[in-house]
Design a protein around this motif. Structure first.
Motif, PDB file in Angstrom:
ATOM      1  N   VAL A  24      15.363   1.156  55.553  1.00 11.15           N
ATOM      2  CA  VAL A  24      15.503  -0.291  55.362  1.00 11.15           C
ATOM      3  C   VAL A  24      14.155  -0.984  55.523  1.00 11.15           C
ATOM      4  O   VAL A  24      13.794  -1.868  54.740  1.00 11.15           O
ATOM      5  CB  VAL A  24      16.559  -0.873  56.328  1.00 11.15           C
ATOM      6  CG1 VAL A  24      16.578  -2.392  56.274  1.00 11.15           C
ATOM      7  CG2 VAL A  24      17.935  -0.305  56.014  1.00 11.15           C
ATOM      8  N   PHE A  25      13.385  -0.581  56.535  1.00 16.77           N
ATOM      9  CA  PHE A  25      12.074  -1.190  56.760  1.00 16.77           C
ATOM     10  C   PHE A  25      11.157  -0.979  55.564  1.00 16.77           C
ATOM     11  O   PHE A  25      10.524  -1.919  55.070  1.00 16.77           O
ATOM     12  CB  PHE A  25      11.436  -0.627  58.033  1.00 16.77           C
ATOM     13  CG  PHE A  25      10.075  -1.183  58.304  1.00 16.77           C
ATOM     14  CD1 PHE A  25       9.932  -2.427  58.893  1.00 16.77           C
ATOM     15  CD2 PHE A  25       8.936  -0.476  57.955  1.00 16.77           C
ATOM     16  CE1 PHE A  25       8.673  -2.961  59.133  1.00 16.77           C
ATOM     17  CE2 PHE A  25       7.671  -0.998  58.183  1.00 16.77           C
ATOM     18  CZ  PHE A  25       7.541  -2.240  58.781  1.00 16.77           C
ATOM     19  N   ASN A  26      11.064   0.269  55.094  1.00 20.02           N
ATOM     20  CA  ASN A  26      10.178   0.554  53.962  1.00 20.02           C
ATOM     21  C   ASN A  26      10.728  -0.017  52.662  1.00 20.02           C
ATOM     22  O   ASN A  26       9.963  -0.400  51.779  1.00 20.02           O
ATOM     23  CB  ASN A  26       9.920   2.051  53.846  1.00 20.02           C
ATOM     24  CG  ASN A  26       9.041   2.553  54.974  1.00 20.02           C
ATOM     25  OD1 ASN A  26       8.155   1.851  55.447  1.00 20.02           O
ATOM     26  ND2 ASN A  26       9.307   3.757  55.427  1.00 20.02           N
ATOM     27  N   GLY A  27      12.062  -0.097  52.528  1.00 21.63           N
ATOM     28  CA  GLY A  27      12.657  -0.764  51.369  1.00 21.63           C
ATOM     29  C   GLY A  27      12.335  -2.248  51.357  1.00 21.63           C
ATOM     30  O   GLY A  27      12.041  -2.839  50.314  1.00 21.63           O
ATOM     31  N   ALA A  28      12.361  -2.869  52.539  1.00 25.02           N
ATOM     32  CA  ALA A  28      11.982  -4.279  52.643  1.00 25.02           C
ATOM     33  C   ALA A  28      10.492  -4.464  52.350  1.00 25.02           C
ATOM     34  O   ALA A  28      10.093  -5.467  51.747  1.00 25.02           O
ATOM     35  CB  ALA A  28      12.322  -4.816  54.026  1.00 25.02           C
ATOM     36  N   THR A  29       9.686  -3.489  52.735  1.00 26.28           N
ATOM     37  CA  THR A  29       8.257  -3.526  52.406  1.00 26.28           C
ATOM     38  C   THR A  29       8.056  -3.486  50.895  1.00 26.28           C
ATOM     39  O   THR A  29       7.214  -4.212  50.352  1.00 26.28           O
ATOM     40  CB  THR A  29       7.518  -2.347  53.076  1.00 26.28           C
ATOM     41  OG1 THR A  29       7.730  -2.416  54.483  1.00 26.28           O
ATOM     42  CG2 THR A  29       6.042  -2.368  52.780  1.00 26.28           C
ATOM     43  N   ILE A  30       8.831  -2.654  50.213  1.00 27.06           N
ATOM     44  CA  ILE A  30       8.782  -2.602  48.744  1.00 27.06           C
ATOM     45  C   ILE A  30       9.131  -3.974  48.173  1.00 27.06           C
ATOM     46  O   ILE A  30       8.431  -4.494  47.303  1.00 27.06           O
ATOM     47  CB  ILE A  30       9.747  -1.524  48.197  1.00 27.06           C
ATOM     48  CG1 ILE A  30       9.272  -0.132  48.567  1.00 27.06           C
ATOM     49  CG2 ILE A  30       9.926  -1.660  46.694  1.00 27.06           C
ATOM     50  CD1 ILE A  30      10.288   0.972  48.308  1.00 27.06           C
ATOM     51  N   PHE A  31      10.211  -4.562  48.670  1.00 24.62           N
ATOM     52  CA  PHE A  31      10.659  -5.874  48.200  1.00 24.62           C
ATOM     53  C   PHE A  31       9.589  -6.940  48.410  1.00 24.62           C
ATOM     54  O   PHE A  31       9.283  -7.728  47.506  1.00 24.62           O
ATOM     55  CB  PHE A  31      11.956  -6.265  48.918  1.00 24.62           C
ATOM     56  CG  PHE A  31      12.325  -7.706  48.788  1.00 24.62           C
ATOM     57  CD1 PHE A  31      12.668  -8.241  47.559  1.00 24.62           C
ATOM     58  CD2 PHE A  31      12.319  -8.540  49.895  1.00 24.62           C
ATOM     59  CE1 PHE A  31      13.012  -9.582  47.432  1.00 24.62           C
ATOM     60  CE2 PHE A  31      12.668  -9.868  49.791  1.00 24.62           C
ATOM     61  CZ  PHE A  31      13.003 -10.393  48.549  1.00 24.62           C
ATOM     62  N   THR A  43      15.443   4.536  50.494  1.00 24.04           N
ATOM     63  CA  THR A  43      14.347   3.574  50.607  1.00 24.04           C
ATOM     64  C   THR A  43      14.136   2.837  49.296  1.00 24.04           C
ATOM     65  O   THR A  43      14.063   1.599  49.269  1.00 24.04           O
ATOM     66  CB  THR A  43      13.047   4.284  51.016  1.00 24.04           C
ATOM     67  OG1 THR A  43      13.243   4.927  52.269  1.00 24.04           O
ATOM     68  CG2 THR A  43      11.881   3.318  51.091  1.00 24.04           C
ATOM     69  N   SER A  44      14.046   3.579  48.215  1.00 22.78           N
ATOM     70  CA  SER A  44      13.787   2.937  46.925  1.00 22.78           C
ATOM     71  C   SER A  44      14.973   2.091  46.480  1.00 22.78           C
ATOM     72  O   SER A  44      14.791   1.019  45.892  1.00 22.78           O
ATOM     73  CB  SER A  44      13.422   3.974  45.864  1.00 22.78           C
ATOM     74  OG  SER A  44      14.444   4.919  45.695  1.00 22.78           O
ATOM     75  N   LEU A  45      16.186   2.517  46.782  1.00 21.95           N
ATOM     76  CA  LEU A  45      17.357   1.724  46.403  1.00 21.95           C
ATOM     77  C   LEU A  45      17.458   0.426  47.203  1.00 21.95           C
ATOM     78  O   LEU A  45      17.868  -0.604  46.659  1.00 21.95           O
ATOM     79  CB  LEU A  45      18.630   2.545  46.540  1.00 21.95           C
ATOM     80  CG  LEU A  45      18.807   3.646  45.497  1.00 21.95           C
ATOM     81  CD1 LEU A  45      20.072   4.456  45.781  1.00 21.95           C
ATOM     82  CD2 LEU A  45      18.851   3.072  44.097  1.00 21.95           C
ATOM     83  N   VAL A  46      17.070   0.469  48.471  1.00 19.87           N
ATOM     84  CA  VAL A  46      17.030  -0.775  49.250  1.00 19.87           C
ATOM     85  C   VAL A  46      16.038  -1.740  48.616  1.00 19.87           C
ATOM     86  O   VAL A  46      16.320  -2.929  48.461  1.00 19.87           O
ATOM     87  CB  VAL A  46      16.660  -0.491  50.733  1.00 19.87           C
ATOM     88  CG1 VAL A  46      16.299  -1.779  51.469  1.00 19.87           C
ATOM     89  CG2 VAL A  46      17.802   0.217  51.435  1.00 19.87           C
ATOM     90  N   GLY A  47      14.879  -1.224  48.209  1.00 15.52           N
ATOM     91  CA  GLY A  47      13.890  -2.061  47.538  1.00 15.52           C
ATOM     92  C   GLY A  47      14.415  -2.643  46.242  1.00 15.52           C
ATOM     93  O   GLY A  47      14.200  -3.826  45.939  1.00 15.52           O
ATOM     94  N   VAL A  48      15.134  -1.848  45.455  1.00 19.36           N
ATOM     95  CA  VAL A  48      15.692  -2.317  44.180  1.00 19.36           C
ATOM     96  C   VAL A  48      16.745  -3.393  44.421  1.00 19.36           C
ATOM     97  O   VAL A  48      16.721  -4.452  43.781  1.00 19.36           O
ATOM     98  CB  VAL A  48      16.291  -1.139  43.371  1.00 19.36           C
ATOM     99  CG1 VAL A  48      17.143  -1.635  42.223  1.00 19.36           C
ATOM    100  CG2 VAL A  48      15.196  -0.235  42.850  1.00 19.36           C
TER     101      VAL A  48
END
Length: 145
Positions: free
Chosen positions: A7-14, A72-77
């Motif tokens: 979640v943290f790294n997905g939010a970083t992607i976002f 991670t990537s799906l959280v970012g998407v």
């Protein structure tokens, strides 16, 4: 409460993608299709960071790292699509989406929902590709399942 690394790294992607696109918009490059492709750098960064964190924690199985990277990537998407929906409605809804580059997936007059739905599937496809590339890069670090 501790936030998971996915979640943290997905939010970083976002956040990275959001700042990048807002900067492109402010500089007048929002309609340049090829610059939009650079968002893959932010996705790769987040996925790579998750895999690095897993390896540092001693998690070295291929499948568990692949699942973690994909999460991670799906959280970012998902966050990016919701961010686009919110931003689109703040900028005028369907009129804003129609002003975006017609080279993205389809032409015509898409609605915010249609545009976001298409972006979601494009994001999932790119998530799979980025995850596979990252897993190939880190493959020598993993143990056999």
């Amino acid at each position: 409460m501790k936030i998971s690394k996915e979640v943290f790294n997905g939010a970083t992607i976002f956040i990275g993608i959001g700042v990048y696109f807002l900067l492109m918009n402010a500089l007048g490059f929002a309609d340049v299709f090829y610059l939009r492709l650079l968002n893959i750098v932010f996705v790769y960064y987040g996925v790579n960071k998750t895999i690095q964190m897993n390896i540092a924690e001693g998690k070295k199985t291929f499948v568990s790292n692949a699942v973690s990277a994909m999460k991670t990537s799906l959280v970012g998407v998902v966050l990016s699509v919701f961010g686009l929906i919110g931003y689109s409605y703040m900028q005028g809804g369907d009129n804003y989406v129609q002003s975006l580059s017609e080279t993205f997936l389809f032409g015509g007059n898409p609605s915010v929902e249609t545009y976001s739905f298409s972006l979601f599937f494009e994001g999932v496809a790119s998530s799979v590709i980025v995850t596979l590339f990252a897993m190939l890069y880190w493959n020598r670090q993993f143990t056999a399942d």
